[in-house]
Design an enzyme around this catalytic site. Sequence first.
Site, PDB file in Angstrom:
ATOM      1  N   LYS A   1       0.838  -1.200   0.000  1.00  0.00           N
ATOM      2  CA  LYS A   1       0.000   0.000   0.000  1.00  0.00           C
ATOM      3  C   LYS A   1       0.875   1.252   0.000  1.00  0.00           C
ATOM      4  O   LYS A   1       1.952   1.267   0.604  1.00  0.00           O
ATOM      5  CB  LYS A   1      -0.902  -0.051   1.231  1.00  0.00           C
ATOM      6  CG  LYS A   1      -1.980   1.003   1.317  1.00  0.00           C
ATOM      7  CD  LYS A   1      -2.873   0.712   2.514  1.00  0.00           C
ATOM      8  CE  LYS A   1      -4.000   1.721   2.667  1.00  0.00           C
ATOM      9  NZ  LYS A   1      -4.913   1.334   3.760  1.00  0.00           N
TER      10      LYS A   1
ATOM     11  N   SER B   1     -10.052  -1.316   6.595  1.00  0.00           N
ATOM     12  CA  SER B   1      -9.449  -0.973   5.304  1.00  0.00           C
ATOM     13  C   SER B   1      -8.759  -2.114   4.571  1.00  0.00           C
ATOM     14  O   SER B   1      -8.421  -1.971   3.400  1.00  0.00           O
ATOM     15  CB  SER B   1      -8.449   0.178   5.477  1.00  0.00           C
ATOM     16  OG  SER B   1      -9.127   1.368   5.753  1.00  0.00           O
TER      17      SER B   1
ATOM     18  N   SER C   1      -9.607   1.546   2.781  1.00  0.00           N
ATOM     19  CA  SER C   1      -8.713   2.438   2.071  1.00  0.00           C
ATOM     20  C   SER C   1      -7.653   1.699   1.249  1.00  0.00           C
ATOM     21  O   SER C   1      -6.988   2.298   0.421  1.00  0.00           O
ATOM     22  CB  SER C   1      -8.023   3.387   3.058  1.00  0.00           C
ATOM     23  OG  SER C   1      -7.216   2.673   3.969  1.00  0.00           O
TER      24      SER C   1
END
Length: 436
Positions: free
Chosen positions: A65, A165, A141
């Site tokens: 990420k 997330s 996210s």
Amino acid sequence: MHSLVPPARARLEKILAQLDSRRDDERVFVKVYADAARRDADAADRRAAAGASLGPLDGRVVSIKDLIDIAGEPTLAGSIIRRTASPVTADAVVVERLRKAGAIIVGKTVMTEFAFTAVGLNPHYPVAGNAFDRQRVAGGSSTGAGISVAEGTSEIAIGSDTGGSIRIPAALNGVVGFKPTARRVPLQGAFPLSPSLDSLGPLARSVSDCAIADAVMADESPVAPEPMPLRGLRIGTPRGQLFNSTEKAIAEAFERSLAKCEAAGAVITDCAIDDLINAMAEATSVGSIAGIEGSRIHADWLHEETLDVDQRVRWPLLRRLSVTEADYIGLMQRRRLLVEAMDQRIGAYDFFAVPTCPIAAPPIEAVETNDAYYKEVEGLLLRNTQVANQFDLTSISMPMPEMTLPGGLMLIARHGADRRLLAMALSVEQLLSKAV
């Protein structure tokens, strides 16, 4: 003896070719490390040929990420205002551990700005659509993490989970997502949202891959646990508000999954936790923990109205800046008591089972054009997953079979019971994979 798995370089080249074919419209990755990945793949293949493998993660293609540090570049955390930040001098601890285990870091995946929203929209990037239907949201996210695993541009993805997330994009894209107990996996080198709630964890196509990546990141022996037989396991189903507004297809798939567990000998019991959820909602009425802690992290720019920042991030954080330290301390003291109460409640069971998200991925256009609907969707996506973060538990989402659009089955277990949860999840996964 020849392995049935193609060499690392061959698997990597297939991924790089897929990324290259869409390089003019890349929406899932914000950075691709093609040259370094090729070098690492060749090294993994040489070790394999010499019988000197570093373990089960050696030669596996991993994406990370965009809030996790890679030495030599600024860490953007999904925000263009960080493009002028200083390059970091070292890899994040989890990246060091992944590399040491032989993982090939292929690139960084897109995320919502500062990891604050759950739908999967980031105004600074073209919207990355769901792997099953590009017209639908992918969740956030860890948006690109879920897509990259589902579409095969990474074999394992590393995301972060503050309120869901990892598990939300896992559920919406039909893959497995694991949220470790907070602080079990070191956060050094990961851009924070809420230090009290943040966890770093893996997404993959199997529980086994998640378990191996998790073990490496937690600096434990890099093996998947033995599946734990379901016979006699006590599964609590906290019916109540976590089941409200659940779409029919998800509710039916959940009941089918539960029935399979029961047929395999698990003991299913309805239980109640609404009182604790309501008490936590009351405690956080001054502001969410993530909102308050995030507002402190971002305090230096929140009053700058001219900055190009997602207003869905800026305004909630700006509002939480006004929460006093006394109110925050009071909230965290109340949380500690509620965490203890939930630990007692969940202690009567091996795990809780609920749908990961009560809805499947909605169309992108519907959430982009209707702010009220966006807020409704975000609330529903976060509702069930955030329980594990708020009450300091560990949790995993796995895809439910026989669904048109993906939906997740979420297992939640006690603080620190991570490896045990993964062992039970392996058995549930085997059971569900037998579904026609």
